[in-house]
Design a protein around this motif. Structure first.
Motif, PDB file in Angstrom:
ATOM      1  N   ILE A  90      26.316  -1.605   1.523  1.00  0.00           N
ATOM      2  CA  ILE A  90      24.990  -0.852   2.043  1.00  0.00           C
ATOM      3  C   ILE A  90      24.074  -0.877   0.987  1.00  0.00           C
ATOM      4  O   ILE A  90      24.402  -0.650  -0.318  1.00  0.00           O
ATOM      5  CB  ILE A  90      25.547   0.458   2.594  1.00  0.00           C
ATOM      6  N   VAL A  91      22.804  -1.535   1.131  1.00  0.00           N
ATOM      7  CA  VAL A  91      22.111  -1.662   0.161  1.00  0.00           C
ATOM      8  C   VAL A  91      20.641  -1.145   0.619  1.00  0.00           C
ATOM      9  O   VAL A  91      20.248  -1.326   1.705  1.00  0.00           O
ATOM     10  CB  VAL A  91      21.924  -3.212  -0.364  1.00  0.00           C
ATOM     11  N   TYR A  92      19.835  -0.508  -0.005  1.00  0.00           N
ATOM     12  CA  TYR A  92      18.537  -0.034   0.122  1.00  0.00           C
ATOM     13  C   TYR A  92      17.541  -0.483  -0.881  1.00  0.00           C
ATOM     14  O   TYR A  92      17.767  -0.742  -2.024  1.00  0.00           O
ATOM     15  CB  TYR A  92      18.195   1.461   0.408  1.00  0.00           C
ATOM     16  N   TYR A  93      16.587  -1.425  -0.316  1.00  0.00           N
ATOM     17  CA  TYR A  93      15.370  -2.147  -0.984  1.00  0.00           C
ATOM     18  C   TYR A  93      14.128  -1.381  -0.825  1.00  0.00           C
ATOM     19  O   TYR A  93      13.618  -1.168   0.584  1.00  0.00           O
ATOM     20  CB  TYR A  93      15.226  -3.606  -0.598  1.00  0.00           C
ATOM     21  N   SER A  94      13.419  -0.961  -1.681  1.00  0.00           N
ATOM     22  CA  SER A  94      12.066  -0.316  -1.423  1.00  0.00           C
ATOM     23  C   SER A  94      11.058  -1.529  -0.814  1.00  0.00           C
ATOM     24  O   SER A  94      11.473  -2.631  -0.973  1.00  0.00           O
ATOM     25  CB  SER A  94      11.586   0.111  -2.655  1.00  0.00           C
TER      26      SER A  94
ATOM     27  N   ASP B 229      13.808   1.988  -5.968  1.00  0.00           N
ATOM     28  CA  ASP B 229      13.639   0.715  -5.536  1.00  0.00           C
ATOM     29  C   ASP B 229      14.927  -0.112  -4.995  1.00  0.00           C
ATOM     30  O   ASP B 229      14.875  -0.659  -4.131  1.00  0.00           O
ATOM     31  CB  ASP B 229      13.078  -0.237  -6.416  1.00  0.00           C
ATOM     32  N   LEU B 230      15.952   0.382  -5.425  1.00  0.00           N
ATOM     33  CA  LEU B 230      17.296  -0.255  -5.127  1.00  0.00           C
ATOM     34  C   LEU B 230      18.326   0.880  -5.314  1.00  0.00           C
ATOM     35  O   LEU B 230      18.562   1.490  -6.098  1.00  0.00           O
ATOM     36  CB  LEU B 230      17.733  -1.383  -6.203  1.00  0.00           C
ATOM     37  N   ALA B 231      18.864   1.037  -3.960  1.00  0.00           N
ATOM     38  CA  ALA B 231      20.310   1.860  -3.795  1.00  0.00           C
ATOM     39  C   ALA B 231      21.536   1.224  -3.386  1.00  0.00           C
ATOM     40  O   ALA B 231      21.300   0.367  -2.388  1.00  0.00           O
ATOM     41  CB  ALA B 231      19.899   2.989  -2.929  1.00  0.00           C
ATOM     42  N   SER B 232      22.545   0.872  -4.285  1.00  0.00           N
ATOM     43  CA  SER B 232      23.681   0.218  -3.789  1.00  0.00           C
ATOM     44  C   SER B 232      24.936   0.543  -4.377  1.00  0.00           C
ATOM     45  O   SER B 232      24.839   1.890  -5.364  1.00  0.00           O
ATOM     46  CB  SER B 232      23.176  -1.355  -4.203  1.00  0.00           C
ATOM     47  N   ALA B 233      25.941   0.176  -4.364  1.00  0.00           N
ATOM     48  CA  ALA B 233      27.081   0.664  -5.087  1.00  0.00           C
ATOM     49  C   ALA B 233      27.454  -0.208  -6.362  1.00  0.00           C
ATOM     50  O   ALA B 233      27.167  -1.538  -6.226  1.00  0.00           O
ATOM     51  CB  ALA B 233      28.350   0.417  -3.974  1.00  0.00           C
TER      52      ALA B 233
ATOM     53  N   GLY C 230       7.034  -1.870   6.612  1.00  0.00           N
ATOM     54  CA  GLY C 230       8.092  -0.523   6.387  1.00  0.00           C
ATOM     55  C   GLY C 230       7.853  -0.125   5.113  1.00  0.00           C
ATOM     56  O   GLY C 230       7.652  -0.859   4.147  1.00  0.00           O
ATOM     57  N   CYS C 231       8.503   1.078   4.767  1.00  0.00           N
ATOM     58  CA  CYS C 231       8.395   1.757   3.393  1.00  0.00           C
ATOM     59  C   CYS C 231       9.700   1.021   2.781  1.00  0.00           C
ATOM     60  O   CYS C 231       9.689   1.185   1.553  1.00  0.00           O
ATOM     61  CB  CYS C 231       8.518   3.399   3.712  1.00  0.00           C
ATOM     62  N   GLY C 232      10.645   0.408   3.431  1.00  0.00           N
ATOM     63  CA  GLY C 232      11.711  -0.221   2.824  1.00  0.00           C
ATOM     64  C   GLY C 232      12.686  -0.759   3.838  1.00  0.00           C
ATOM     65  O   GLY C 232      12.477  -0.683   5.072  1.00  0.00           O
ATOM     66  N   VAL C 233      13.822  -1.392   3.447  1.00  0.00           N
ATOM     67  CA  VAL C 233      14.737  -2.297   4.224  1.00  0.00           C
ATOM     68  C   VAL C 233      16.080  -1.661   3.633  1.00  0.00           C
ATOM     69  O   VAL C 233      16.522  -1.639   2.661  1.00  0.00           O
ATOM     70  CB  VAL C 233      14.644  -3.571   4.033  1.00  0.00           C
ATOM     71  N   TRP C 234      16.920  -1.441   4.679  1.00  0.00           N
ATOM     72  CA  TRP C 234      18.304  -1.200   4.803  1.00  0.00           C
ATOM     73  C   TRP C 234      19.103  -2.304   5.123  1.00  0.00           C
ATOM     74  O   TRP C 234      18.771  -2.887   6.174  1.00  0.00           O
ATOM     75  CB  TRP C 234      18.786   0.189   5.514  1.00  0.00           C
ATOM     76  N   VAL C 235      20.231  -2.723   4.492  1.00  0.00           N
ATOM     77  CA  VAL C 235      20.884  -4.128   4.782  1.00  0.00           C
ATOM     78  C   VAL C 235      22.340  -3.531   4.575  1.00  0.00           C
ATOM     79  O   VAL C 235      22.856  -2.981   3.730  1.00  0.00           O
ATOM     80  CB  VAL C 235      20.579  -5.303   3.831  1.00  0.00           C
ATOM     81  N   LEU C 236      22.998  -3.752   5.847  1.00  0.00           N
ATOM     82  CA  LEU C 236      24.389  -3.320   6.063  1.00  0.00           C
ATOM     83  C   LEU C 236      25.383  -4.395   6.126  1.00  0.00           C
ATOM     84  O   LEU C 236      24.787  -5.350   7.138  1.00  0.00           O
ATOM     85  CB  LEU C 236      24.601  -2.397   7.025  1.00  0.00           C
ATOM     86  N   GLU C 237      26.536  -4.265   5.946  1.00  0.00           N
ATOM     87  CA  GLU C 237      27.535  -5.584   6.282  1.00  0.00           C
ATOM     88  C   GLU C 237      28.109  -4.891   7.406  1.00  0.00           C
ATOM     89  O   GLU C 237      28.311  -3.614   7.640  1.00  0.00           O
ATOM     90  CB  GLU C 237      28.746  -5.692   4.973  1.00  0.00           C
TER      91      GLU C 237
ATOM     92  N   SER D 131       0.939  -1.267  -0.075  1.00  0.00           N
ATOM     93  CA  SER D 131      -0.116   0.045  -0.039  1.00  0.00           C
ATOM     94  C   SER D 131       0.726   1.198  -0.046  1.00  0.00           C
ATOM     95  O   SER D 131       2.111   1.269   0.166  1.00  0.00           O
ATOM     96  CB  SER D 131      -0.893  -0.084   1.316  1.00  0.00           C
ATOM     97  N   ARG D 132       0.321   2.598  -0.221  1.00  0.00           N
ATOM     98  CA  ARG D 132       1.040   3.581  -0.262  1.00  0.00           C
ATOM     99  C   ARG D 132       1.339   3.977   1.179  1.00  0.00           C
ATOM    100  O   ARG D 132       2.524   4.735   1.387  1.00  0.00           O
ATOM    101  CB  ARG D 132       0.154   4.753  -1.111  1.00  0.00           C
ATOM    102  N   SER D 133       0.398   3.769   2.035  1.00  0.00           N
ATOM    103  CA  SER D 133       0.976   3.955   3.417  1.00  0.00           C
ATOM    104  C   SER D 133       1.867   2.869   4.007  1.00  0.00           C
ATOM    105  O   SER D 133       1.542   1.646   3.847  1.00  0.00           O
ATOM    106  CB  SER D 133      -0.468   3.924   4.214  1.00  0.00           C
ATOM    107  N   CYS D 134       2.785   3.369   4.593  1.00  0.00           N
ATOM    108  CA  CYS D 134       3.733   2.275   5.057  1.00  0.00           C
ATOM    109  C   CYS D 134       4.567   2.821   6.461  1.00  0.00           C
ATOM    110  O   CYS D 134       4.488   3.974   6.817  1.00  0.00           O
ATOM    111  CB  CYS D 134       4.795   2.048   4.141  1.00  0.00           C
ATOM    112  N   GLY D 135       5.005   2.114   7.084  1.00  0.00           N
ATOM    113  CA  GLY D 135       5.747   2.352   8.387  1.00  0.00           C
ATOM    114  C   GLY D 135       7.136   2.532   8.366  1.00  0.00           C
ATOM    115  O   GLY D 135       7.741   3.095   7.145  1.00  0.00           O
ATOM    116  N   ARG D 136       7.995   2.553   9.454  1.00  0.00           N
ATOM    117  CA  ARG D 136       9.222   2.935   9.444  1.00  0.00           C
ATOM    118  C   ARG D 136       9.936   1.807   8.693  1.00  0.00           C
ATOM    119  O   ARG D 136       9.816   0.528   8.838  1.00  0.00           O
ATOM    120  CB  ARG D 136       9.820   2.941  10.927  1.00  0.00           C
ATOM    121  N   GLU D 137      11.161   2.291   8.019  1.00  0.00           N
ATOM    122  CA  GLU D 137      12.049   1.493   7.345  1.00  0.00           C
ATOM    123  C   GLU D 137      12.926   0.768   8.653  1.00  0.00           C
ATOM    124  O   GLU D 137      13.081   1.138   9.346  1.00  0.00           O
ATOM    125  CB  GLU D 137      13.168   2.265   6.438  1.00  0.00           C
TER     126      GLU D 137
END
Length: 301
Positions: free
Chosen positions: A260-264, A218-222, A190-197, A52-58
């Motif tokens: 470090i990666v962000y997934y919507s 949708d995807l932020a990464s290196a 959540g609106c998205g997920v950050w995954v860190l090494e 949904s368009r409404s979402c919680g904390r990442e």
């Protein structure tokens, strides 16, 4: 060896340095393609035809298996800086003593010593992060995704345990989300997920950094790229048949670096759906390829 890279946030006037061990990262920026809709899935993820368009904390997932001595200090700072804005979980890859049966006999003493150190680290992490600490094993990954049985476990050498978690980070991330939802007694919204090494350090404010990359992509990464030849990948034998048939197009795959990666939220839903249907690949290949083929919006950072 520790290298220092410049990590430039698109909307920040100042750059900060980020440290990672043994990086193979080129820092650039680009945007491509239009988003594609995805289906939601049941279980730990919110019900419905799509997020949904409404979402919680990442959710910020910090993955570790053998944290360094400075780990607790560095990531206590992260916890404090994102407090009230994002949720944190320390996702610890644990091992069972029964896994020793799979270790080369010549390296078993070394592995036992490493396991003992890992258990000591686990105790310190649980004490420091309390309710934000979670542990998982390969068994948890296999229980959530039975189709993993098709794939071999990866062995780094005779002094290591065969492992799914070593190379299948997307599957481990889904296990983490499920654990978070179970403990918090609610579906992940959540609106998205950050995954860190755990070999990552950032000199700026973590919350400000994440704010600049979690809006609209949708995807932020290196080092995201989409023209790698599949047959030249060292991970080609660690992909499922369905992944090869569905996502390897014209012999090409996508790749990215996972420090470090962000997934919507919608990409998390899409990846979960594909994993549940048996599309598995080493995660630096898998999530980037799925993003590209499914038409998500991505940004290199």
């Amino acid at each position: 060896m520790i290298y220092t890279l410049t990590f430039v946030a698109l909307s920040l006037p100042l750059a900060h340095s980020i440290q990672i061990e043994n990086p193979e990262t080129t820092i650039t920026t680009s945007v491509s393609t239009d988003p594609a809709s995805t289906k939601a899935v049941s279980g730990a993820f919110a019900d419905g035809s799509r997020p949904s368009r409404s979402c919680g904390r990442e959710l910020v997932i910090l993955r570790t298996s053998s944290p360094s001595d400075s780990f607790i200090e560095r990531y206590t700072r992260l916890k404090n800086e994102i407090a009230g804005e994002r949720d944190l979980m320390i996702s610890f890859n644990a091992h069972n003593s029964s896994e020793l049966a799979m270790v080369d006999k010549t390296g078993i003493d070394v592995v036992k010593n490493l396991m003992a150190k890992a258990e000591d680290a686990r105790s310190r992490l649980e004490s420091a992060f309390e309710n934000d600490f979670y542990a998982y094993t390969d068994r948890d990954m296999l229980a959530l995704f039975p189709s993993l049985a098709e794939l071999p476990k990866f062995v780094r050498g005779r002094n290591s345990l065969p492992s799914y978690a070593y190379y299948l980070h997307d599957e481990a991330t889904m296990v983490a989300i499920k654990q978070w939802a179970s403990r918090n007694q609610k579906n992940f919204d959540g609106c998205g997920v950050w995954v860190l090494e755990d070999d990552l350090e950032y000199t700026g404010n973590w919350n400000e950094l994440m704010n600049n990359y979690s809006n609209g992509f949708d995807l932020a990464s290196a080092n995201i790229r989409f023209n790698d030849k599949f047959q030249k990948s060292p991970w080609q034998d660690y992909c499922s048949k369905r992944f090869k048939e569905r996502f390897v197009i014209d012999g090409l795959v996508g790749t990215h670096d996972e420090h470090i990666v962000y997934y919507s939220r919608r990409l998390i839903f899409a990846i979960y759906r594909e994993l549940s249907q048996g599309s598995h690949a080493q995660s630096e290949m898998g999530s980037a390829t799925m993003c590209h083929v499914l038409g998500c919006r991505n940004i290199k950072v």
